[in-house]
Design a protein around this motif. Structure first.
Motif, PDB file in Angstrom:
ATOM      1  N   ALA A 118     -37.294 -59.589  52.897  1.00  0.00           N
ATOM      2  CA  ALA A 118     -36.055 -59.286  53.613  1.00  0.00           C
ATOM      3  C   ALA A 118     -35.043 -58.595  52.711  1.00  0.00           C
ATOM      4  O   ALA A 118     -34.295 -57.718  53.151  1.00  0.00           O
ATOM      5  N   LEU A 119     -35.021 -58.966  51.429  1.00  0.00           N
ATOM      6  CA  LEU A 119     -34.126 -58.303  50.481  1.00  0.00           C
ATOM      7  C   LEU A 119     -34.542 -56.855  50.251  1.00  0.00           C
ATOM      8  O   LEU A 119     -33.700 -55.956  50.161  1.00  0.00           O
ATOM      9  N   LEU A 120     -35.850 -56.637  50.178  1.00  0.00           N
ATOM     10  CA  LEU A 120     -36.368 -55.312  49.837  1.00  0.00           C
ATOM     11  C   LEU A 120     -36.433 -54.366  51.027  1.00  0.00           C
ATOM     12  O   LEU A 120     -36.542 -53.161  50.850  1.00  0.00           O
ATOM     13  N   GLY A 121     -36.370 -54.896  52.228  1.00  0.00           N
ATOM     14  CA  GLY A 121     -36.440 -54.063  53.424  1.00  0.00           C
ATOM     15  C   GLY A 121     -37.406 -54.648  54.427  1.00  0.00           C
ATOM     16  O   GLY A 121     -37.147 -55.687  55.019  1.00  0.00           O
ATOM     17  N   ALA A 122     -38.563 -53.999  54.592  1.00  0.00           N
ATOM     18  CA  ALA A 122     -39.587 -54.487  55.518  1.00  0.00           C
ATOM     19  C   ALA A 122     -40.972 -54.113  54.988  1.00  0.00           C
ATOM     20  O   ALA A 122     -41.726 -53.381  55.639  1.00  0.00           O
ATOM     21  N   PRO A 123     -41.340 -54.620  53.802  1.00  0.00           N
ATOM     22  CA  PRO A 123     -42.621 -54.222  53.203  1.00  0.00           C
ATOM     23  C   PRO A 123     -43.841 -54.931  53.777  1.00  0.00           C
ATOM     24  O   PRO A 123     -44.969 -54.536  53.479  1.00  0.00           O
ATOM     25  N   LEU A 124     -43.648 -55.959  54.598  1.00  0.00           N
ATOM     26  CA  LEU A 124     -44.785 -56.756  55.074  1.00  0.00           C
ATOM     27  C   LEU A 124     -44.953 -56.684  56.584  1.00  0.00           C
ATOM     28  O   LEU A 124     -45.438 -57.620  57.211  1.00  0.00           O
ATOM     29  N   THR A 125     -44.598 -55.551  57.178  1.00  0.00           N
ATOM     30  CA  THR A 125     -44.698 -55.415  58.630  1.00  0.00           C
ATOM     31  C   THR A 125     -46.145 -55.421  59.101  1.00  0.00           C
ATOM     32  O   THR A 125     -46.425 -55.730  60.259  1.00  0.00           O
ATOM     33  N   HIS A 126     -47.078 -55.088  58.198  1.00  0.00           N
ATOM     34  CA  HIS A 126     -48.498 -55.093  58.543  1.00  0.00           C
ATOM     35  C   HIS A 126     -49.214 -56.127  57.668  1.00  0.00           C
ATOM     36  O   HIS A 126     -48.582 -56.864  56.920  1.00  0.00           O
ATOM     37  N   VAL A 235     -40.478 -49.918  53.219  1.00  0.00           N
ATOM     38  CA  VAL A 235     -40.840 -50.052  54.633  1.00  0.00           C
ATOM     39  C   VAL A 235     -42.332 -49.797  54.793  1.00  0.00           C
ATOM     40  O   VAL A 235     -42.850 -48.765  54.347  1.00  0.00           O
ATOM     41  N   THR A 236     -43.022 -50.737  55.432  1.00  0.00           N
ATOM     42  CA  THR A 236     -44.436 -50.572  55.752  1.00  0.00           C
ATOM     43  C   THR A 236     -44.566 -50.477  57.264  1.00  0.00           C
ATOM     44  O   THR A 236     -44.421 -51.499  57.970  1.00  0.00           O
ATOM     45  N   PRO A 237     -44.816 -49.297  57.819  1.00  0.00           N
ATOM     46  CA  PRO A 237     -44.916 -49.158  59.284  1.00  0.00           C
ATOM     47  C   PRO A 237     -46.117 -49.908  59.832  1.00  0.00           C
ATOM     48  O   PRO A 237     -47.135 -50.075  59.161  1.00  0.00           O
ATOM     49  N   ARG A 238     -45.976 -50.378  61.059  1.00  0.00           N
ATOM     50  CA  ARG A 238     -47.109 -50.995  61.736  1.00  0.00           C
ATOM     51  C   ARG A 238     -47.736 -50.038  62.750  1.00  0.00           C
ATOM     52  O   ARG A 238     -48.826 -50.269  63.237  1.00  0.00           O
ATOM     53  N   GLY A 239     -47.002 -48.984  63.098  1.00  0.00           N
ATOM     54  CA  GLY A 239     -47.532 -47.994  63.996  1.00  0.00           C
ATOM     55  C   GLY A 239     -46.958 -48.034  65.391  1.00  0.00           C
ATOM     56  O   GLY A 239     -47.510 -47.413  66.310  1.00  0.00           O
ATOM     57  N   TYR A 240     -45.857 -48.737  65.581  1.00  0.00           N
ATOM     58  CA  TYR A 240     -45.269 -48.847  66.922  1.00  0.00           C
ATOM     59  C   TYR A 240     -44.923 -47.486  67.516  1.00  0.00           C
ATOM     60  O   TYR A 240     -45.022 -47.286  68.717  1.00  0.00           O
ATOM     61  N   ARG A 241     -44.492 -46.559  66.667  1.00  0.00           N
ATOM     62  CA  ARG A 241     -44.076 -45.246  67.185  1.00  0.00           C
ATOM     63  C   ARG A 241     -45.263 -44.463  67.728  1.00  0.00           C
ATOM     64  O   ARG A 241     -45.090 -43.509  68.489  1.00  0.00           O
ATOM     65  N   ASP A 242     -46.478 -44.856  67.342  1.00  0.00           N
ATOM     66  CA  ASP A 242     -47.656 -44.139  67.794  1.00  0.00           C
ATOM     67  C   ASP A 242     -48.268 -44.746  69.057  1.00  0.00           C
ATOM     68  O   ASP A 242     -49.236 -44.230  69.602  1.00  0.00           O
ATOM     69  N   VAL A 243     -47.713 -45.894  69.507  1.00  0.00           N
ATOM     70  CA  VAL A 243     -48.282 -46.581  70.670  1.00  0.00           C
ATOM     71  C   VAL A 243     -47.877 -45.849  71.941  1.00  0.00           C
ATOM     72  O   VAL A 243     -46.724 -45.497  72.119  1.00  0.00           O
TER      73      VAL A 243
END
Length: 243
Positions: A118-126, A235-243
């Protein structure tokens, strides 16, 4: 016969403790734990009986808690972060064995992978792996194999216990293993003193992480192949924008 509750207190500050954890500590008679963790909650629960042990005395600590519960007291064993992730919950069940008493209840807490991310951003979204670099209880060969497998699997990796006085070069060694598979410019980060005085975070590359002066108050994060730096955050994307 009393009850034994294993309580994850998160990073140590009250704001990051769950309501359930606070209620469990407020309701117990005895608080048991590693002295550093007990000191984090002592001021908030001053009316309790406190029992502590130093580091490396985990089994003694658990037996102390079990004995106190068997004597009829309601006991809380405090663990930093989560009670079951590198915490005392498993050992307490092992030491109690197949006995039905004392009753053991596990209260989860916010582990460093979550609070540091949470401090670093969102590195564990996947998908990600958590690996402790401490070889006190796990052979280094097994740690090395797990790191190598995580790199090949393209998992984000969270490194607990990255260095200590007795293991000053373990983070460097871990990064060398990861660098066999991963590029030196892979986005990484370090969170330090999470939820405590002196809290800080730093974003860097894997090559820079290799030479970072870490200690036991640090948690290191290594991104996967999709991780990038956005606005200074991991930030580690999970791919929501591609759904």
């Amino acid at each position: 016969m009393g009850k034994l509750t294993v309580v994850g207190i998160g990073p140590g500050d009250y704001e990051n403790m769950t309501v359930r954890a606070d209620r469990a500590l407020g309701a117990c008679q005895v608080i048991v734990g590693y002295h550093v963790y007990v000191n984090l909650v002592k001021e908030r629960y001053p009316d309790k009986e406190f029992l502590t042990t130093p580091m490396t005395k985990e089994a003694d600590r658990c037996r102390m808690a079990l004995d106190a519960a068997r004597s009829g007291k309601d006991v809380a064993m405090v663990c930093s972060g989560d009670s079951g992730i590198y915490g005392m919950a498993g050992l307490l069940y092992e030491l109690r064995g197949e006995a039905a008493e004392p009753e053991i209840q596990v209260v989860p807490g916010l582990t460093a992978a979550c609070s540091g991310a949470a401090l670093l951003g969102a590195p564990l979204t996947h998908d990600f792996a958590v690996v402790s670099l401490s070889d006190r209880l796990t052979p280094w060969e097994k740690i090395e194999a797990r790191l190598a497998a995580a790199a090949v699997a393209d998992l984000s990796v969270v490194l607990y216990n990255p260095a200590s006085r007795g293991r000053p070069d373990y983070l460097q060694r871990a990064c060398d293993i990861l660098l066999r598979t991963l590029p030196a410019d892979r986005p990484c980060g370090v969170a330090r003193n999470i939820g405590r005085e002196g809290e800080s975070w730093t974003v860097m590359s894997l090559g820079q992480l290799r030479d970072f002066a870490a200690d036991m108050f640090c948690t290191a994060f290594v991104g996967n192949s999709q991780t990038r730096i956005i606005g200074g955050k991991l930030v580690t994307p999970r791919g929501y924008r591609d759904v």
